[in-house]
Design an enzyme around this catalytic site. Structure first.
Site, short mmCIF file in Angstrom:
data_model
loop_
_atom_site.label_atom_id
_atom_site.label_comp_id
_atom_site.label_asym_id
_atom_site.label_seq_id
_atom_site.Cartn_x
_atom_site.Cartn_y
_atom_site.Cartn_z
N TRP A 118 0.99 -1.07 -0.02
CA TRP A 118 -0.06 -0.09 -0.16
C TRP A 118 0.74 1.22 0.03
O TRP A 118 0.51 2.23 -0.79
CB TRP A 118 -0.91 0.08 1.22
CG TRP A 118 -2.28 -0.58 1.07
CD1 TRP A 118 -2.68 -1.69 1.73
CD2 TRP A 118 -3.30 -0.08 0.35
NE1 TRP A 118 -3.95 -2.16 1.50
CE2 TRP A 118 -4.40 -1.08 0.60
CE3 TRP A 118 -3.52 0.98 -0.58
CZ2 TRP A 118 -5.75 -0.99 -0.08
CZ3 TRP A 118 -4.95 1.14 -1.08
CH2 TRP A 118 -5.97 0.30 -1.00
N TRP B 265 -6.45 9.66 3.18
CA TRP B 265 -7.54 10.69 3.41
C TRP B 265 -8.63 10.34 2.37
O TRP B 265 -9.62 10.56 2.29
CB TRP B 265 -7.07 12.10 3.48
CG TRP B 265 -6.69 12.20 5.06
CD1 TRP B 265 -5.58 11.98 5.61
CD2 TRP B 265 -7.85 12.87 5.93
NE1 TRP B 265 -6.02 12.53 6.89
CE2 TRP B 265 -7.16 12.73 7.15
CE3 TRP B 265 -9.22 12.93 5.68
CZ2 TRP B 265 -7.90 13.04 8.46
CZ3 TRP B 265 -9.81 13.07 7.39
CH2 TRP B 265 -9.47 13.28 8.39
C1 LIG Z 1 -6.46 9.02 6.83
C2 LIG Z 1 -5.05 8.19 6.84
C3 LIG Z 1 -3.75 8.85 7.17
C4 LIG Z 1 -2.43 8.39 6.90
N1 LIG Z 1 -1.55 8.83 7.12
C5 LIG Z 1 -0.34 8.36 6.99
C6 LIG Z 1 1.05 8.95 6.91
O1 LIG Z 1 1.05 10.20 6.94
N2 LIG Z 1 2.21 8.12 7.00
C7 LIG Z 1 2.20 6.98 6.99
O2 LIG Z 1 3.17 6.24 6.97
N3 LIG Z 1 0.81 6.12 6.96
C8 LIG Z 1 -0.15 6.53 6.92
N4 LIG Z 1 -1.40 6.02 7.03
C9 LIG Z 1 -1.31 4.50 6.74
C10 LIG Z 1 -1.09 3.89 8.15
O3 LIG Z 1 -2.22 4.15 8.90
C11 LIG Z 1 0.08 3.99 8.96
O4 LIG Z 1 1.25 3.59 8.01
C12 LIG Z 1 0.21 2.84 9.91
O5 LIG Z 1 -0.82 2.98 10.93
C13 LIG Z 1 1.33 3.02 10.60
O6 LIG Z 1 1.55 1.83 11.49
P1 LIG Z 1 2.64 0.64 11.60
O7 LIG Z 1 3.86 1.33 11.33
O8 LIG Z 1 2.63 0.01 12.74
O9 LIG Z 1 2.10 -0.01 10.40
P2 LIG Z 1 2.06 -1.51 9.98
O10 LIG Z 1 0.82 -2.12 10.10
O11 LIG Z 1 2.96 -2.34 10.96
O12 LIG Z 1 2.42 -1.45 8.58
C14 LIG Z 1 3.75 -1.40 8.17
C15 LIG Z 1 4.23 -0.45 7.26
O13 LIG Z 1 3.37 -0.25 6.13
C16 LIG Z 1 2.82 0.81 5.69
N5 LIG Z 1 1.45 1.18 5.73
C17 LIG Z 1 0.49 0.21 6.37
N6 LIG Z 1 -0.67 0.77 6.12
C18 LIG Z 1 -0.43 1.69 5.32
C19 LIG Z 1 -1.56 2.36 4.62
N7 LIG Z 1 -2.90 2.12 4.52
N8 LIG Z 1 -1.10 3.24 3.59
C20 LIG Z 1 0.11 3.47 3.23
N9 LIG Z 1 1.34 2.67 3.85
C21 LIG Z 1 0.82 1.89 4.84
C22 LIG Z 1 3.36 1.73 6.64
O14 LIG Z 1 4.80 2.27 6.27
C23 LIG Z 1 3.68 0.87 7.85
O15 LIG Z 1 4.71 1.45 8.69
C24 LIG Z 1 -2.61 6.69 6.93
C25 LIG Z 1 -3.83 6.12 7.04
C26 LIG Z 1 -4.97 6.66 6.95
C27 LIG Z 1 -6.28 5.94 6.81
#
Ligand SMILES: Cc1cc2nc3c(=O)[nH]c(=O)nc-3n(C[C@H](O)[C@H](O)[C@H](O)COP(=O)(O)OP(=O)(O)OC[C@H]3O[C@@H](n4cnc5c(N)ncnc54)[C@H](O)[C@@H]3O)c2cc1C
Length: 472
Positions: free
Chosen positions: A278, A382
């Site tokens: 993603w 978003w």
């Molecule tokens: C409204 C909204 C705004 C967001 N803004 C950001 C942001 O500014 N920066 C950001 O890194 N992520 C963003 N995300 C995606 C996601 O919420 C976060 O990456 C995630 O919560 C980070 O936690 P984690 O590292 O434990 O993720 P994990 O679940 O461990 O996932 C591993 C990595 O995958 C990537 N990832 C995971 N989900 C997504 C996703 N839906 N879209 C893109 N990459 C993803 C991230 O780099 C994350 O660190 C957003 C999602 C939404 C719905």
């Protein structure tokens, strides 16, 4: 021996760093440089937490490089002025850096490349932050993908590259003495006091997190990842944002974790790979469709008649909407600069589909608060939630904040952690306290500002007006 500059940007690490490894590969003397860009401390979307995390990551990088006998040259100002000047001071004939994908960064790099070219200096940019970039995965008709599932299938057909070798400076005589600034680690110096409690920064902290996650949680990721009260996700996003970990390192550890896993665990961990894809999907959307930074991916949705209610917006920001899961999430975001993915979706849907406020207001607020604030992922998230994006949830898919809370925070543990007004409420009513007599009698918790069912109909009508405009 040739002198070259490696310009650290969103790649604050010495391991698995493509441009840095390339800079050193041919036996060059590498002058490592970090520039605290003016825009990082003065732009409208500056987040104090993200800036603090960046400063701490740069400080950790400085120490790691010092151990290798390779002092990091730190400057603050405009990179377009500083880099050409540093080339003059060091005699560097090439500048190495890893590619950035934000439209403003690409425009800046193009201008700098032209300036350096005129001075006879090469500007060498490398793909590093993602495995596959903008034009590498295309549909059969040669167009960028705008839907995630076929993109991810095409992504998975390709080989996963190994991490790049760790940086080893070539033994050389004494380095030319260059002045270097000392960076503060507290952004209050720049007028942005950080009130958030941040996770540990730096390459070591990122690797520790990665190993911890791969030692267990990744194998149960699919079952655990949606519950904010459980630490079921990697929490690597701030590190991926600052570049304190390389994507290839994460993928190698992911492959190793699966080597001895059961079939069920392998399937569960596959969902983690999807999340990393993603991230790449949104990076290529940003590169191929830069208009998303200015408006809806589907331009018809720029005609949506959003509400202008500032009071509602302020209540959403402060976590005082009267919907417990929304308020707990916003208070957590404000206090820590981090937010679970499920909660990001819930609060984004609430802002756009319940309060009928423009997703761009939320996008900007998130950028001001998030430690992992990333233009591509944030914009993608978003637009997905608002229903205006590439692979968006259809506009008629609207989360109900009560049932989302009941499903993903069933005992109310997360709500109780962030909304002290509700600690006394039992699990049965904590997500809809207005159903509990305690609510009126004792709690100081705000009255819900809108009724979900009413707002849902208004939202559907707002989208219908754009999809089927009345005939003149
Ligand atoms: C409204 C909204 C705004 C967001 N803004 C950001 C942001 O500014 N920066 C950001 O890194 N992520 C963003 N995300 C995606 C996601 O919420 C976060 O990456 C995630 O919560 C980070 O936690 P984690 O590292 O434990 O993720 P994990 O679940 O461990 O996932 C591993 C990595 O995958 C990537 N990832 C995971 N989900 C997504 C996703 N839906 N879209 C893109 N990459 C993803 C991230 O780099 C994350 O660190 C957003 C999602 C939404 C719905």
């Amino acid at each position: 021996m040739n002198v070259v500059i490696h310009w650290f940007r969103r790649d604050l690490r010495i391991s698995d760093n493509t441009a840095l490894a390339e800079a050193a590969r041919l036996g060059n003397r590498v002058v490592p440089v970090f520039i605290l860009e003016d825009s990082l401390r003065t732009g409208p979307d500056v987040g104090a937490g993200r800036l603090a995390f960046l400063l701490q990551s740069a400080e950790s990088l400085r120490k790691n490089l010092a151990e290798l006998g390779c002092p990091l040259i730190i400057r603050s100002g405009r990179s377009e002025d500083i880099i050409p000047r540093l080339c003059g001071e060091t005699g560097a004939r090439a500048v190495f850096a890893n590619k950035r994908y934000e439209p403003y960064a690409q425009a800046r790099d193009r201008r700098l490349g032209e300036t350096l070219f005129r001075a006879g200096v090469e500007f060498k940019l490398y793909k590093d932050a993602v495995v596959w970039e903008e034009a590498e995965i295309l549909t059969q008709t040669g167009k960028p993908y705008t839907v995630f599932t076929p993109y991810s299938k095409a992504w998975k057909l390709r080989p996963i590259p190994p991490p790049r070798p760790k940086f080893k400076p070539v033994p050389a005589g004494p380095a030319p003495a260059l002045p270097s600034e000392v960076l503060p680690v507290d952004p209050a110096v720049f007028g942005h006091p950080c009130r958030q409690t941040l996770p540990p920064a730096g390459e070591r902290a990122a690797l520790d997190l990665l190993r911890q996650f791969m030692a267990g949680p990744v194998l149960d990721y699919s079952a655990q990842r949606n519950f904010p009260a459980i630490a079921g996700t990697s929490q690597l996003s701030p590190h991926l944002r600052a570049g304190t970990i390389g994507i290839r390192t994460i993928l190698r550890e992911w492959q190793s974790a699966r080597a001895t896993a059961t079939a069920a665990q392998t399937a569960s961990s596959e969902v983690f790979l999807n999340e990393l894809i993603w991230r790449e999907f949104y990076a290529q959307v940003l590169s191929n469709f830069p208009h998303v930074t200015k408006g809806a991916f589907r331009p018809e949705y720029d005609r949506l008649q959003w509400s202008q209610n500032q009071e509602h917006f302020q209540a959403w920001c402060a976590g005082r909407t009267g919907y417990p899961i929304v308020d707990a999430a916003m208070r957590c975001l404000n206090a820590t600069g981090t937010l679970h993915n499920r909660l990001r979706m819930i609060v984004a849907m609430f802002l756009t589909k319940d309060l009928l406020l423009n997703w761009q207001w939320g996008e900007r607020y998130f950028m001001q608060q998030l430690v992992d604030g990333d233009m591509a992922a944030n914009n993608g998230g978003w637009q997905w939630s608002a229903g205006t994006g590439t692979d968006a949830a259809p506009y008629f898919r609207i989360f109900n904040p009560v049932t989302q809370g009941e499903k993903f925070d069933p005992e109310g543990r997360f709500v109780r952690q962030w909304v002290p007004e509700l600690t006394a409420f039992p699990a049965e009513t904590i997500q809809q306290p207005w159903e509990d007599p305690l609510y009126l009698a004792k709690s100081k918790y705000p009255v819900r500002m809108v009724q979900h069912d009413v707002q849902r109909d208004l939202c559907l009508a707002m989208f219908q007006a754009v999809k089927n405009p009345p005939h003149p």
